[in-house]
Motif scaffolding. Structure first.
Motif, PDB file in Angstrom:
ATOM      1  N   HIS A 251       0.787  10.036   9.367  1.00  0.00           N
ATOM      2  CA  HIS A 251       0.941   8.910   9.458  1.00  0.00           C
ATOM      3  C   HIS A 251       2.276   8.480  10.869  1.00  0.00           C
TER       4      HIS A 251
ATOM      5  N   ALA B 242      -2.676   8.066   2.018  1.00  0.00           N
ATOM      6  CA  ALA B 242      -1.054   8.203   2.373  1.00  0.00           C
ATOM      7  C   ALA B 242      -0.513   9.143   2.759  1.00  0.00           C
TER       8      ALA B 242
ATOM      9  N   TRP C 104       1.833  -3.965   5.928  1.00  0.00           N
ATOM     10  CA  TRP C 104       1.340  -2.943   5.386  1.00  0.00           C
ATOM     11  C   TRP C 104       1.609  -3.499   3.835  1.00  0.00           C
TER      12      TRP C 104
ATOM     13  N   ARG D 223       1.015   2.831  -5.140  1.00  0.00           N
ATOM     14  CA  ARG D 223       1.129   4.620  -5.324  1.00  0.00           C
ATOM     15  C   ARG D 223       0.241   5.068  -6.960  1.00  0.00           C
TER      16      ARG D 223
ATOM     17  N   MET E  68       1.486  -2.653  -6.325  1.00  0.00           N
ATOM     18  CA  MET E  68       2.271  -2.876  -4.361  1.00  0.00           C
ATOM     19  C   MET E  68       3.461  -2.910  -4.064  1.00  0.00           C
TER      20      MET E  68
ATOM     21  N   GLU F 225      -1.548   5.086  -1.123  1.00  0.00           N
ATOM     22  CA  GLU F 225      -3.047   5.205  -0.509  1.00  0.00           C
ATOM     23  C   GLU F 225      -2.249   3.781   0.148  1.00  0.00           C
ATOM     24  N   GLU F 226      -2.800   3.562   1.385  1.00  0.00           N
ATOM     25  CA  GLU F 226      -1.939   2.348   2.259  1.00  0.00           C
ATOM     26  C   GLU F 226      -3.311   1.199   2.974  1.00  0.00           C
TER      27      GLU F 226
ATOM     28  N   ARG G  88      -9.641   7.625   5.926  1.00  0.00           N
ATOM     29  CA  ARG G  88      -9.140   6.888   6.674  1.00  0.00           C
ATOM     30  C   ARG G  88     -10.114   5.773   7.285  1.00  0.00           C
TER      31      ARG G  88
ATOM     32  N   LEU H  54      -2.958  -1.163   6.650  1.00  0.00           N
ATOM     33  CA  LEU H  54      -2.766  -1.948   7.526  1.00  0.00           C
ATOM     34  C   LEU H  54      -3.063  -3.007   7.988  1.00  0.00           C
TER      35      LEU H  54
ATOM     36  N   HIS I 171      11.099  -2.838   8.950  1.00  0.00           N
ATOM     37  CA  HIS I 171      10.701  -3.414   7.805  1.00  0.00           C
ATOM     38  C   HIS I 171      10.939  -4.547   7.232  1.00  0.00           C
TER      39      HIS I 171
ATOM     40  N   TYR J 236      -7.565   1.456   6.015  1.00  0.00           N
ATOM     41  CA  TYR J 236      -7.084   2.104   4.514  1.00  0.00           C
ATOM     42  C   TYR J 236      -7.146   3.489   4.625  1.00  0.00           C
TER      43      TYR J 236
ATOM     44  N   VAL K  11       1.557  -0.900   0.674  1.00  0.00           N
ATOM     45  CA  VAL K  11       1.292   0.518  -0.268  1.00  0.00           C
ATOM     46  C   VAL K  11       0.948   0.559  -1.686  1.00  0.00           C
TER      47      VAL K  11
END
Lengths: 207, 207
Positions: free
Chosen positions: A189, A185, A203, A207, A129, A153-154, B99, A156, A117, A182, A205
DNA sequence: CAACAAAATTTCCTATAGGAAATTTTTGTA
DNA sequence: TACAAAAATTTCCTATAGGAAATTTTGTTG
């Protein structure tokens, strides 16, 4: 890490004059006026959109009356803001008038066994975010001990390479550069690279 | 537009029983009654805590009257719930366990004079983040009539080309592919391409 | 199923929000 | 400046929210 300081303009006159009493004044009037003006509406136009009289809107904005809940509903609907948002503290979690830059490759490295990362915008605390670029080393679903799962939620987006997104409840799905997903989370995954090379993804994220 | 159906895990029982009318009824009365009863309060007790008359509370709960905003404030304060929470849909923002996929180029086009937005993950309503790819046509700060300004925070990643991010209070800053910015969207902002070609960026907005 | 108590609702006023139109203030232009 | 047009505010009613007290409903116990 990169950062910036402004050369000091008046950061915020912060609308309201004087001293605001501590808790919960919740300047609904000022708030509404801001919203209306941001949409470049006159009272007349706002009146048409909301179905409330010009005079009523004026009084509400000037805090001469306390709107009924039905009035608030009309307002929210007409100006297309949702009600919780209307009452949420206007301040975003991050201090107003700030920005941070992260140059390519200058994020904060955070390697794990399966991913590499690179956290972006780390200089900014309490943001809504969390964005990071990730080099995907995992080649196999077996590389995961278990699903990754967390609040929020995430989003990508695949930048390079070819990946497969594994999520609980669904079949894995192959993604190519430019494809995005989308998802919730909380749902387990994990991501693997499908090609010889490591893949690169962005990515974000919330919260 | 791309979408997926899972092979059927329990998608959502959708909390609430019965039939919820479509838009915005927002059963404030029912809501308040629930809250009061959860705290095991009689109308009399709630009356003392909130400073509103028993009768008023009763009428509000039965939706015989539409409380004024000040009444709502007293309620929220007295029963110790905050107002956004009061109005928020009880369920979490996105239905759990879902998703959506958006293939490259398959987003929802949304062109303006200066930008060509491609909204991603549009099949998912009520999400916390709004991601979109944008082709930047603007070449000049003059192309903007005014700053763009809205609630929330914004994350920006340059995918292709070279851009300049203009923000209120700061000097414009040049960004290359891989560079990213995070900023308060209430602060006026705008993006221009610095090269001959249009630039391509990813934007994610959290409200 | 009385009989009572506790809670909720309704009634009946008073105070205040909402709307139409008049008035004042602001803005832009000669 | 002066003026006109547009926007915002105020006035002055009518409709409706809020409160005190009366009434009805609910729930419990003999």
């Amino acid at each position: 890490m990169s950062e910036e300081q402004p050369d000091m303009p008046e950061l915020k006159i912060e609308s309201g004059s004087g001293t605001e009493a501590r808790v919960e004044p919740l300047q609904l009037g000022k708030r509404l006026r801001q919203i209306r003006q941001n949409q470049n509406l006159t009272l007349e136009e706002a009146s048409q959109k909301t179905g409330l009289a010009r005079s009523t809107l004026s009084k509400i904005e000037n805090e001469q009356i306390s709107p009924t809940f039905t009035a608030v509903q009309k307002l929210a609907h007409g100006l297309d803001v949702d009600i919780p948002q209307l009452f949420a503290k206007p301040k975003s979690s991050m201090a107003s008038g700030r920005r941070v830059l992260t140059r390519a490759g200058e994020g904060t490295a955070h390697p794990t066994s399966t991913y590499e990362h690179e956290l972006l915008s780390t200089d900014l605390a309490r943001k809504k975010m969390i964005p990071f670029k990730t080099r995907v080393r995992a080649r196999d679903f077996e590389d995961f001990s278990d699903w990754v799962r967390h609040e929020g939620e995430e989003f990508l987006l695949v930048l390079e390479g070819e990946v497969a997104l594994y999520t609980e409840f669904y079949e894995p799905i192959a993604l190519l550069p430019g494809d995005s997903m989308y998802y919730d989370a909380n749902m387990g995954h994990g991501l693997v690279s499908l090609s010889e090379e490591d893949a690169l993804v962005l990515w974000v994220v919330a919260r």
